[in-house]
Every structure is written in structure tokens, then in C-alpha cells.
Scaffold this active site. Structure first.
Site, PDB file in Angstrom:
ATOM      1  N   ASP A  63       2.242  -2.111  12.694  1.00 46.50           N
ATOM      2  CA  ASP A  63       1.952  -3.864  12.130  1.00 46.50           C
ATOM      3  C   ASP A  63       2.811  -4.719  12.268  1.00 46.50           C
ATOM      4  O   ASP A  63       3.873  -5.199  11.227  1.00 46.50           O
ATOM      5  CB  ASP A  63       2.291  -3.029  11.158  1.00 46.50           C
ATOM      6  CG  ASP A  63       1.518  -4.513   9.381  1.00 46.50           C
ATOM      7  OD1 ASP A  63       0.446  -4.273   9.949  1.00 46.50           O
ATOM      8  OD2 ASP A  63       1.817  -3.915   7.763  1.00 46.50           O
TER       9      ASP A  63
ATOM     10  N   ALA B  61       0.467  -1.118   0.045  1.00 48.12           N
ATOM     11  CA  ALA B  61       0.112   0.280   0.122  1.00 48.12           C
ATOM     12  C   ALA B  61       0.949   0.842  -0.016  1.00 48.12           C
ATOM     13  O   ALA B  61       0.667   2.409  -0.588  1.00 48.12           O
ATOM     14  CB  ALA B  61      -0.989   0.237   1.189  1.00 48.12           C
TER      15      ALA B  61
ATOM     16  N   LYS C 108      12.531   1.949  -1.654  1.00 47.77           N
ATOM     17  CA  LYS C 108      11.949   1.755  -1.969  1.00 47.77           C
ATOM     18  C   LYS C 108      11.759   3.246  -2.308  1.00 47.77           C
ATOM     19  O   LYS C 108      11.786   4.667  -1.783  1.00 47.77           O
ATOM     20  CB  LYS C 108      11.580   1.733  -0.665  1.00 47.77           C
ATOM     21  CG  LYS C 108       9.975   2.071  -0.026  1.00 47.77           C
ATOM     22  CD  LYS C 108       9.638   1.107   1.346  1.00 47.77           C
ATOM     23  CE  LYS C 108       7.633   1.360   1.959  1.00 47.77           C
ATOM     24  NZ  LYS C 108       7.536   1.311   2.863  1.00 47.77           N
TER      25      LYS C 108
END
Length: 513
Positions: A148, A25, A45
Site C-alpha cells: 500500500d 479499515a 493502534k
């Protein structure tokens, strides 16, 4: 720019992108070569174009900064090397490229055995504890909540010094806990691992990560999830996280009751009912490991799998009927029943070893001398000193001196590598117990321990040992031989001071290199 069009692109005139290796996401991750460093493999990234707005760019930049700071503080958190914005104003950051296996793949088909679970869980906790304790960010000490924690965000790599090394990935949705800060309360995370308060969009603290850790630990040990909704919608997961009790543990797995209770406590619905910090969990895991050590006895026609708490000489060969020492005995009896290891030369040497007794693990020094020297040593003054060096490799020089006014000092130095399991165990035992055993073996008859005596450690040194053990968790391994040479030089400088201390009774000698 579409993800596929970035392939083989040179980024920032430095990073040659080679292939897409992951997406989520928050963005895409590429394998790349750092041309400035001769082609070193890195991971790059990019922020997802769907999230390209000022607020998300600021969040992404903060993510890079946080990750860089955390990665420098703990070896159990992925390291960030660089940050930038490409020609399309898309932010990116560069991470170390890690080869390993995700925890989700490791436990996909089989739960973990207890020993491996304890090793991996402890390392995960070290990384989380480092983040929760906080970093200095824009002049403030800020606690970092991962938000997370799940098996796919845990990577297990192989390290030459440590064996299996855990790295926690993706602090991309981490949130700075700052008093008075302007923070969003939007939901982010993975439904199966979310705490009740996270699903409500509340402000989070470390207890939310502890809830997620509890779910993951249950899964690591059983291969199953502790909570399963009727459907995988947000509402279904909201229901089970708020109102459904976790599944009971399968009794056939023989999970220690203390570990079951720890995980249940992590899964309490109310944050105040969970462990209040990761330190409590680490302490509980250590007690569980000690309690889980079995009493070893003779076994026939099977391989023996002894833990490092037993001397190596008492590990019989396949099918052997050699007598073993039970760890249900007192420490002195365990020492006196020990034999000189077959893999050690029969000469005047000294080496450290972690041993086991009915009271748990304890540290020991094994010494081989001629019989007359043993008698002299028994009658000597016992002195110990510990020197620590954090870089280039965390190492302790454990110095024991047996001083006899007529015969002089006998030096028994040993090195404890704080990036090995034995070095960590010995340091912990020395710091917590405040003493150790010295086992003497005679050159003339090495088949039995001649004498066993104890040596006490000063309380201040015990505290230093504990601090050094914790400090070493966040230090990168380097070259142990260089640290050994540096410590040996320090010992040579200290020897005259130690002898003067023994002759005059002075108590204080520096112990930190």
C-alpha cells in the site's frame, strides 16, 4: 468497545489514551501518554472490531512483530515499541508518535521541485529496500512487501541532523513472502496505486511495490495521477492498470528525460519489465541527480542558489559580480581557481569539501599552511586511513598523513558525519572514485590555491566506505561529539603504528572501530 468510549482510558495500566487521531479499515489510532516513561507521547493502534476473528488477530500480531523488526532496521520505517491485548481481547500495538506532514498534504497543491523530490524519493527507497531485503522472522529470512505504497502512508518529519526525514507508515497490510507458506490471495490495497497483479489477487513480490512507487513518483513531480479511470469503481481501475498507458509528462515542468524514463519503467504492466529491485532505482536516481547539476556562471541582480558541489567561497553575495568557477572545468582547474572561504579563519586548519567538475562531484581536503610547509608537503609520501564508528552516532574519521623523512608526519584528520548530506556525499565520492584532491593555501596569500595534488585510496578501503555509507542509513542518530572523542582516542592509539607503517612499508592497519 466504540472508538469514542476509549478516550481518556488507561490501557495496560501504562498508556493514557488522550484522543483519536486516525482510523481506517484495519483499526483506530490514538495519541497516548506513556506513564511508565514520564508521559512520553506515543501512538496506539487498535484492531478494528469488525475484523475480530482469529485469523485477523493473528495477522495483527504478526503486523506488530514485523513493524517492530523493520523499525529497528531502518530509520525510514515507523518504530513499534510495545504490543498487547486489552481487557476486551482487542489487540493493540504502541508506536513512536511522529509529528510531521504527510506526503499527500505536501503535494496537494504544488508538485515538488526536483531537488526536494530526489531527497524524499531516495529516503522512501531506502526504507522500501530495507523491507524488501527481508528480516529474520520465525527463523526464516522473509522479504516484506508493503502492498500500500501511497503518499498518505509517507510522513515527512523534521530531524535536527538530517533535515527532512521520511518515515513509511502502515505496514499493517504487509505480507510475509515465505516459500511454502499458507497465504491468502484476497485483495488489499488502494485502487489508485495498485499494480495489475495485485488487483488480480496474485502472489506479490517487490515489483508490485515498485509499480506503486512509480505512480507516487509521477504524482510527486506533476501533482497529477498517471492513470485516470472513467469511474472510480474496481472495474474502472482494473481497466486502466491493465490496459491504459500512463499520461505523458507535462513538458513545461522540465522533468529530466532520464527521470521520466525511470518512472515509465516502474509503471510497466508486466512485473518483469520493471526495475527488478529498489537498488536499481536508487542507482538511477543518483545518476539523474548528477546529470541534473547545471553549469554555474555569473548572474546579476538575483540570489544565487549554489549546490554543495561548489566551494563556499565561490558563492557570491546578492547582486555580486564576483567571478564563479564553472563546473564544466576539469577537477584540477576547479581546484587551482578556488579561493579560501571567507567564513573560515586564516590559520593552519584543514576541512573537507565536496566539489564539482565536468566529470561530476569529487572529494577534497582544504589545507592552510605557511609556504615553506606547502613545498615540504608536496614532496611528502601521501597516506590515508579511514576509521568508522556506528554508535552512538555514525561517524568516519578521515585521516590523511603527509610523511617527510626529514620533517616527519603532518596529520590532516577530518570527521565525516554520516547523518548529514555533506558527510554522505563525501563518503560516496571517496568510495566510488577511489581518490581525492588536497588543496593547499598559503597563510601569506590565501586568495588563491597554491598547489593541488591527488591522493589515491586502496580498493579495500573504497569498499569499506561504500559499506559504511549504506550501513549508516539504518542507524539512529546519536551524539556526534561522543563519536568524535572515541575516534580521536583511536587515532592517538594508531599514530605510532601508522608512522611505523610509513617507515617500513607495512600495508595493513585496522580501520573499523
Amino acid at each position: 468497545m466504540p472508538a469514542e468510549s476509549r478516550h481518556r482510558r488507561l490501557l495496560a495500566n501504562r498508556y493514557q489514551l488522550t484522543e483519536l487521531i486516525g482510523s481506517g479499515a484495519m483499526g483506530q489510532v490514538y495519541r497516548a501518554e506513556d506513564k511508565l516513561l514520564g508521559g512520553v507521547i506515543v501512538a496506539v493502534k487498535f484492531l478494528s472490531q469488525a475484523l475480530l476473528n482469529k485469523k485477523m488477530k493473528e495477522r495483527f500480531e504478526r503486523e506488530a512483530t514485523i513493524s517492530a523488526l523493520l523499525g529497528e532496521k531502518s530509520i525510514h520505517i515507523v518504530k513499534v515499541r510495545d504490543y498487547g491485548v486489552d481487557e476486551k481481547e482487542i489487540p493493540f500495538y504502541v508506536m513512536e508518535f511522529l509529528q510531521g506532514e504527510s506526503l499527500s498534504d505536501i503535494i496537494k497543491f504544488h508538485p515538488l521541485p526536483l531537488s526536494r523530490f530526489l531527497n524524499l524519493a531516495r529516503q522512501i527507497c531506502f526504507g522500501m529496500e530495507c523491507a524488501h531485503k527481508g528480516i529474520l522472522y520465525q527463523g526464516e529470512l522473509c522479504s516484506i512487501i508493503h502492498r500500500d505504497i501511497k503518499p498518505s502512508n509517507i510522513l515527512v518529519t523534521q530531524d535536527s541532523a538530517l533535515g527532512e526525514l521520511v518515515k513509511i507508515l502502515d505496514f499493517g497490510i504487509a505480507k510475509l513472502v515465505q516459500s511454502g507458506g499458507d497465504q491468502t490471495q484476497s485483495f488489499m490495497g488502494t485502487l489508485a496505486y495498485c499494480s495489475p497483479e495485485q488487483m488480480e489477487g496474485k502472489e506479490l513480490d517487490s515489483s508490485s511495490d515498485i509499480y506503486s512507487l512509480g505512480i507516487m513518483m509521477y504524482e510527486m513531480l506533476t501533482g497529477d495521477m498517471p492513470l485516470l479511470p472513467e469511474n472510480s469503481s474496481f472495474g474502472g481501475w482494473y481497466e486502466v492498470h491493465h490496459y491504459v498507458s500512463p499520461q505523458p509528462f507535462n513538458p513545461t515542468l522540465k522533468i529530466p528525460l532520464g527521470l521520466q524514463n525511470l518512472i515509465r519503467k516502474c509503471l510497466e504492466k508486466a512485473p518483469q519489465d520493471r526495475p527488478q529491485n529498489i537498488g536499481e532505482i536508487l542507482q538511477a536516481l543518483e545518476q539523474i541527480e548528477l546529470a541534473a547539476k547545471p553549469v554555474y556562471r555569473e548572474e546579476k541582480e538575483q540570489r544565487f542558489n549554489f549546490p554543495p558541489t561548489l566551494p563556499p567561497d565561490n558563492r557570491p553575495e546578492f547582486g555580486s559580480r564576483e567571478r564563479t568557477i564553472s563546473v564544466s572545468l576539469p577537477a584540477k582547474e576547479v581546484c587551482l581557481q578556488s579561493q579560501w572561504p571567507k567564513d573560515k579563519p586564516q590559520q593552519k586548519i584543514v576541512f573537507p569539501h565536496i566539489m564539482g567538475s565536468k566529470d561530476g562531484p569529487f572529494a577534497s581536503l582544504w589545507v592552510m599552511l605557511e609556504k615553506p610547509d606547502i613545498l615540504t608537503s608536496i614532496a611528502s609520501i601521501r597516506y590515508n586511513q579511514f576509521l568508522f564508528i556506528p554508535t552512538p552516532h555514525p561517524m568516519i574519521l578521515w585521516i590523511t598523513v603527509l610523511y617527510h623523512r626529514e620533517h616527519g608526519p603532518r596529520w590532516l584528520p577530518c570527521y565525516l558525519d554520516l547523518k548529514t548530506l555533506q558527510g554522505q556525499q563525501l563518503t560516496r565520492a571517496l568510495g566510488e572514485l577511489g581518490n581525492y584532491w588536497i588543496l593547499f593555501f598559503a597563510l601569506e596569500d590565501p586568495n588563491k590555491c597554491e598547489r593541488a595534488i591527488t591522493a589515491s585510496i586502496a580498493p579495500t578501503q573504497c569498499e569499506r566506505l561504500k559499506d559504511w555509507g549504506m550501513q549508516s542509513q539504518n542507524i539512529r542518530p546519536g551524539k556526534p561529539q561522543i563519536s568524535k572523542r572515541m575516534l580521536k582516542r583511536e587515532l592517538d592509539k594508531l599514530k605510532p603504528k601508522i608512522i611505523a607503517k610509513l617507515e617500513s612499508g607495512v600495508e595493513q592497519i585496522p580501520s573499523n572501530v
